[in-house]
Design an enzyme around this catalytic site. Structure first.
Site, short mmCIF file in Angstrom:
data_model
loop_
_atom_site.label_atom_id
_atom_site.label_comp_id
_atom_site.label_asym_id
_atom_site.label_seq_id
_atom_site.Cartn_x
_atom_site.Cartn_y
_atom_site.Cartn_z
N HIS A 17 0.71 -0.78 0.05
CA HIS A 17 -0.33 0.17 0.06
C HIS A 17 0.76 1.25 0.18
O HIS A 17 0.92 2.39 -0.79
CB HIS A 17 -0.94 0.05 1.24
N LYS A 41 -22.64 -2.57 9.11
CA LYS A 41 -21.63 -2.72 10.10
C LYS A 41 -20.74 -1.87 10.74
O LYS A 41 -20.06 -1.71 10.60
CB LYS A 41 -20.35 -4.45 10.24
N ARG A 91 -2.37 -6.60 -8.27
CA ARG A 91 -1.10 -7.87 -8.69
C ARG A 91 -1.15 -8.43 -9.06
O ARG A 91 -0.19 -9.20 -9.29
CB ARG A 91 -0.95 -8.06 -7.08
N SER A 128 -2.85 -8.18 2.71
CA SER A 128 -3.75 -7.72 3.83
C SER A 128 -4.09 -9.06 4.44
O SER A 128 -3.99 -9.15 5.54
CB SER A 128 -4.41 -6.62 4.37
P1 ADP Z 1 -9.60 -3.98 -0.79
O1 ADP Z 1 -10.42 -4.68 0.49
O2 ADP Z 1 -10.66 -3.15 -1.41
O3 ADP Z 1 -9.10 -4.72 -1.64
P2 ADP Z 1 -7.31 -3.73 0.39
O4 ADP Z 1 -6.59 -2.49 1.87
O5 ADP Z 1 -6.87 -4.88 0.42
O6 ADP Z 1 -8.82 -3.70 0.04
O7 ADP Z 1 -6.12 -3.06 -0.63
C1 ADP Z 1 -6.36 -1.73 -1.40
C2 ADP Z 1 -5.68 -1.75 -2.52
O8 ADP Z 1 -4.53 -1.53 -2.48
C3 ADP Z 1 -6.51 -2.14 -3.71
O9 ADP Z 1 -6.04 -1.67 -4.48
C4 ADP Z 1 -4.90 -3.75 -3.98
O10 ADP Z 1 -4.42 -4.19 -4.98
C5 ADP Z 1 -3.84 -2.63 -3.39
N1 ADP Z 1 -2.76 -3.91 -3.22
C6 ADP Z 1 -2.89 -4.47 -1.82
N2 ADP Z 1 -1.61 -4.90 -1.69
C7 ADP Z 1 -0.76 -4.48 -2.70
C8 ADP Z 1 0.72 -4.71 -3.10
N3 ADP Z 1 1.68 -6.14 -2.68
N4 ADP Z 1 1.11 -4.16 -4.02
C9 ADP Z 1 0.42 -3.44 -4.55
N5 ADP Z 1 -0.99 -3.43 -4.37
C10 ADP Z 1 -1.56 -3.51 -3.14
#
Ligand code: ADP
Length: 150
Positions: A17, A41, A91, A128
C-alpha cells in the site's frame, strides 16, 4: 491541485500500500487514503477510524498524504475531498478484472476516473490477508509493514 483517493480496507496497511501511495504522489499533488467500512456494520466504523489514524500517523511528516475512514460510495467520498481520480493497485490478473469492472461502474455513475498501478515487482505477493494470517500464527510480520513509531 490534483487529488487522488486511494480506497481500501488496509487491514493492515502494508508496504505494498505504501508503495502505491508513493507512486501516486508522482502523479497527484495530494493522496487521500480512504479506509472503507460498511455502514450496515457500524461496529466496523471504530476500527476503520483507528486504521485511518494509524495511516495518518505514518505520514505525519508529509502534508500531501491524508487518511480518513468512510462508508458509502467511493465516488461520493472522492467528490467530497475534491478528488478527480481513484487509485488502486493491481497484483495479478484477477485483480485487474475486478478493478476494471469497478472502474467502469464508477465511470458510469460519476466523472471520477480510475488509475490502476501495477504492484512493484517483489511486492506483488503481499496482501493484508496474508499478513493477518502470518501474524495469527505468531510470525513477525514487521518486515511487511511500514516502520512506525506508534
Ligand atoms: P480492498 O479490500 O479494497 O481490496 P486492500 O486494503 O486489500 O483493500 O487493498 C487496497 C488496494 O491496495 C487495492 O487496490 C489492492 O489491489 C492494493 N494492494 C494491496 N496490496 C498491494 C501490493 N502488495 N502491491 C500493490 N497494490 C496492493
Amino acid at each position: 491541485m490534483r487529488t487522488a483517493v486511494f480506497p481500501g480496507s488496509f487491514d493492515p496497511f502494508t508496504l505494498g500500500h505504501a508503495d502505491i501511495v508513493e507512486r501516486a504522489l508522482r502523479i497527484f499533488d495530494r493522496v487521500v487514503v480512504a479506509v472503507g467500512y460498511n455502514i450496515d456494520k457500524p461496529e466496523r466504523a471504530d476500527s476503520a477510524s483507528r486504521r485511518a489514524a494509524h495511516i495518518a500517523s505514518l505520514y505525519a511528516g508529509n502534508p500531501a498524504v491524508e487518511a480518513s475512514a468512510y462508508s458509502g460510495l467511493t465516488v461520493e467520498f472522492a467528490r467530497s475531498v475534491g478528488a478527480s481520480c481513484i487509485v488502486r493497485g493491481v497484483r495479478e490478473s484477477v485483480d485487474f478484472e475486478y478493478e476494471r469492472r469497478m472502474a467502469d461502474l464508477n465511470g458510469e455513475i460519476s466523472d471520477i476516473d480510475t488509475i490502476l498501478l501495477p504492484a512493484r515487482p517483489g511486492l506483488g505477493f503481499l496482501s493484508s490477508s496474508a499478513v493477518r494470517e502470518l501474524a495469527h500464527h505468531g510470525f513477525d510480520v514487521s518486515r511487511f509493514l511500514p516502520p512506525s513509531n506508534t
